[in-house]
Design a protein around this motif. Structure first.
Motif, PDB file in Angstrom:
ATOM      1  N   LEU A 150      10.400  -8.991   0.216  1.00 48.23           N
ATOM      2  CA  LEU A 150      10.918  -7.653  -0.108  1.00 48.23           C
ATOM      3  C   LEU A 150      11.914  -7.737  -1.260  1.00 48.23           C
ATOM      4  CD1 LEU A 150      11.519  -6.216   3.492  1.00 48.23           C
ATOM      5  CD2 LEU A 150       9.638  -5.633   1.924  1.00 48.23           C
ATOM      6  N   ALA A 151      12.771  -8.749  -1.192  1.00 47.77           N
ATOM      7  CA  ALA A 151      13.782  -8.936  -2.238  1.00 47.77           C
ATOM      8  C   ALA A 151      13.119  -9.249  -3.574  1.00 47.77           C
ATOM      9  CB  ALA A 151      14.747 -10.050  -1.846  1.00 47.77           C
ATOM     10  N   GLU A 152      12.127 -10.129  -3.572  1.00 50.37           N
ATOM     11  CA  GLU A 152      11.432 -10.485  -4.814  1.00 50.37           C
ATOM     12  C   GLU A 152      10.794  -9.274  -5.473  1.00 50.37           C
ATOM     13  OE1 GLU A 152       8.551 -13.550  -4.044  1.00 50.37           O
ATOM     14  OE2 GLU A 152      10.096 -14.972  -3.390  1.00 50.37           O
ATOM     15  N   LYS A 153      10.322  -8.338  -4.649  1.00 52.34           N
ATOM     16  CA  LYS A 153       9.665  -7.142  -5.177  1.00 52.34           C
ATOM     17  C   LYS A 153      10.652  -6.001  -5.446  1.00 52.34           C
ATOM     18  CE  LYS A 153       5.145  -8.112  -3.153  1.00 52.34           C
ATOM     19  NZ  LYS A 153       5.343  -9.522  -3.120  1.00 52.34           N
ATOM     20  N   GLY A 154      11.924  -6.221  -5.130  1.00 49.69           N
ATOM     21  CA  GLY A 154      12.933  -5.197  -5.375  1.00 49.69           C
ATOM     22  C   GLY A 154      12.795  -3.983  -4.475  1.00 49.69           C
ATOM     23  N   VAL A 155      12.285  -4.188  -3.270  1.00 47.49           N
ATOM     24  CA  VAL A 155      12.097  -3.084  -2.328  1.00 47.49           C
ATOM     25  C   VAL A 155      13.461  -2.609  -1.835  1.00 47.49           C
ATOM     26  CG1 VAL A 155      11.115  -2.435  -0.085  1.00 47.49           C
ATOM     27  CG2 VAL A 155       9.812  -3.911  -1.645  1.00 47.49           C
ATOM     28  N   GLY A 156      13.730  -1.324  -1.978  1.00 43.85           N
ATOM     29  CA  GLY A 156      15.026  -0.770  -1.596  1.00 43.85           C
ATOM     30  C   GLY A 156      15.029  -0.081  -0.248  1.00 43.85           C
ATOM     31  N   THR A 157      13.956  -0.194   0.488  1.00 45.85           N
ATOM     32  CA  THR A 157      13.829   0.438   1.799  1.00 45.85           C
ATOM     33  C   THR A 157      14.883  -0.112   2.762  1.00 45.85           C
ATOM     34  OG1 THR A 157      11.452   0.647   1.446  1.00 45.85           O
ATOM     35  CG2 THR A 157      12.214   0.820   3.708  1.00 45.85           C
ATOM     36  N   ALA A 158      15.407   0.752   3.609  1.00 47.01           N
ATOM     37  CA  ALA A 158      16.367   0.331   4.622  1.00 47.01           C
ATOM     38  C   ALA A 158      15.705  -0.667   5.572  1.00 47.01           C
ATOM     39  CB  ALA A 158      16.871   1.539   5.406  1.00 47.01           C
ATOM     40  N   VAL A 159      16.446  -1.720   5.941  1.00 43.08           N
ATOM     41  CA  VAL A 159      15.921  -2.781   6.798  1.00 43.08           C
ATOM     42  C   VAL A 159      16.847  -2.986   7.994  1.00 43.08           C
ATOM     43  CG1 VAL A 159      15.351  -5.240   6.950  1.00 43.08           C
ATOM     44  CG2 VAL A 159      14.834  -3.984   4.853  1.00 43.08           C
ATOM     45  N   VAL A 160      16.246  -3.048   9.180  1.00 38.53           N
ATOM     46  CA  VAL A 160      16.943  -3.407  10.404  1.00 38.53           C
ATOM     47  C   VAL A 160      16.282  -4.673  10.927  1.00 38.53           C
ATOM     48  CG1 VAL A 160      17.372  -2.770  12.825  1.00 38.53           C
ATOM     49  CG2 VAL A 160      17.637  -1.061  11.009  1.00 38.53           C
ATOM     50  N   ALA A 179       0.804  -1.219   0.000  1.00 35.18           N
ATOM     51  CA  ALA A 179       0.000   0.000   0.000  1.00 35.18           C
ATOM     52  C   ALA A 179       0.840   1.274   0.000  1.00 35.18           C
ATOM     53  CB  ALA A 179      -0.933   0.006   1.219  1.00 35.18           C
ATOM     54  N   GLN A 180       1.971   1.260   0.691  1.00 35.22           N
ATOM     55  CA  GLN A 180       2.769   2.479   0.887  1.00 35.22           C
ATOM     56  C   GLN A 180       3.990   2.567  -0.024  1.00 35.22           C
ATOM     57  OE1 GLN A 180       1.450   4.825   2.671  1.00 35.22           O
ATOM     58  NE2 GLN A 180      -0.189   3.464   3.334  1.00 35.22           N
ATOM     59  N   GLY A 181       4.505   1.425  -0.458  1.00 31.07           N
ATOM     60  CA  GLY A 181       5.641   1.394  -1.377  1.00 31.07           C
ATOM     61  C   GLY A 181       6.838   2.178  -0.894  1.00 31.07           C
ATOM     62  N   THR A 182       7.314   3.047  -1.752  1.00 28.93           N
ATOM     63  CA  THR A 182       8.536   3.801  -1.465  1.00 28.93           C
ATOM     64  C   THR A 182       8.343   4.892  -0.417  1.00 28.93           C
ATOM     65  OG1 THR A 182       8.113   5.292  -3.318  1.00 28.93           O
ATOM     66  CG2 THR A 182       9.500   3.360  -3.750  1.00 28.93           C
ATOM     67  N   TYR A 235      20.076 -11.469  -0.294  1.00 30.17           N
ATOM     68  CA  TYR A 235      18.855 -10.990  -0.940  1.00 30.17           C
ATOM     69  C   TYR A 235      19.045  -9.617  -1.588  1.00 30.17           C
ATOM     70  CZ  TYR A 235      15.811 -14.560   1.206  1.00 30.17           C
ATOM     71  OH  TYR A 235      15.192 -15.723   1.587  1.00 30.17           O
ATOM     72  N   GLY A 236      20.154  -8.962  -1.275  1.00 30.35           N
ATOM     73  CA  GLY A 236      20.407  -7.642  -1.849  1.00 30.35           C
ATOM     74  C   GLY A 236      19.593  -6.539  -1.198  1.00 30.35           C
ATOM     75  N   LEU A 237      19.172  -6.773   0.037  1.00 27.08           N
ATOM     76  CA  LEU A 237      18.377  -5.766   0.736  1.00 27.08           C
ATOM     77  C   LEU A 237      19.267  -4.615   1.207  1.00 27.08           C
ATOM     78  CD1 LEU A 237      16.104  -8.102   2.895  1.00 27.08           C
ATOM     79  CD2 LEU A 237      15.501  -6.900   0.783  1.00 27.08           C
ATOM     80  N   ASN A 238      18.643  -3.483   1.454  1.00 28.74           N
ATOM     81  CA  ASN A 238      19.330  -2.314   1.984  1.00 28.74           C
ATOM     82  C   ASN A 238      19.450  -2.517   3.503  1.00 28.74           C
ATOM     83  OD1 ASN A 238      20.300   0.201   2.623  1.00 28.74           O
ATOM     84  ND2 ASN A 238      18.543   1.321   1.840  1.00 28.74           N
ATOM     85  N   PHE A 239      20.262  -3.491   3.889  1.00 26.68           N
ATOM     86  CA  PHE A 239      20.402  -3.913   5.273  1.00 26.68           C
ATOM     87  C   PHE A 239      21.217  -2.891   6.053  1.00 26.68           C
ATOM     88  CE2 PHE A 239      22.816  -6.452   8.462  1.00 26.68           C
ATOM     89  CZ  PHE A 239      21.734  -6.802   9.267  1.00 26.68           C
TER      90      PHE A 239
END
Length: 129
Positions: free
Chosen positions: A75-85, A49-52, A105-109
């Motif tokens: 998140l990775a499958e959808k290419g979400v680039g949001t920072a993740v903790v 719903a909120q995306g970027t 997964y290439g997440l913004n870890f």
């Protein structure tokens, strides 16, 4: 992420008390919007719903129904680039595996917090990220 606290934060944890404490901390640090989810499935709905608009996702690993690993995979499958903790009370080897998985997964870890943690630990982690 700058030294400024993220404006829009999604917190994912099955512990409602933990969610409320961390949400209050985020608001006190200047977050304008804080979404909460009790599991990864609820979190995916918020992300859809909120995306970027989401600046930071703070997720527990161990949750019923749909855990943090499943959330990170989605998140990775959808290419979400949001920072993740990642937040976890799991043993060190599990936490290390989750950290590696986030990287694979290439997440913004942005880092990992071991439960229990003081909300100020989140500030420290974000400033160092």
């Amino acid at each position: 992420m700058s030294n400024k606290f993220p404006a829009k934060v999604l917190l994912v944890d099955d512990d409602p008390i933990h969610l409320e404490i961390v949400a209050a901390h985020c608001r006190a640090r200047g977050a304008s919007t804080v979404w909460t989810a009790a599991n990864g499935r609820e979190a995916q709905a918020v992300v859809a719903a909120q995306g970027t608009a989401i600046d930071l996702i703070v997720t527990d690993l161990n949750m019923p129904e749909f855990d943090g690993i499943e959330l990170m995979s989605g998140l990775a499958e959808k290419g979400v680039g949001t920072a993740v903790v990642i937040v976890t009370g799991a043993a060190a080897p599990v936490a290390a595996a989750a950290r590696k998985m986030a990287a694979l997964y290439g997440l913004n870890f942005r880092g990992l917090l071991k439960k229990p943690f003081a909300p100020a630990d989140l500030d420290t982690l974000l400033k160092s990220a």
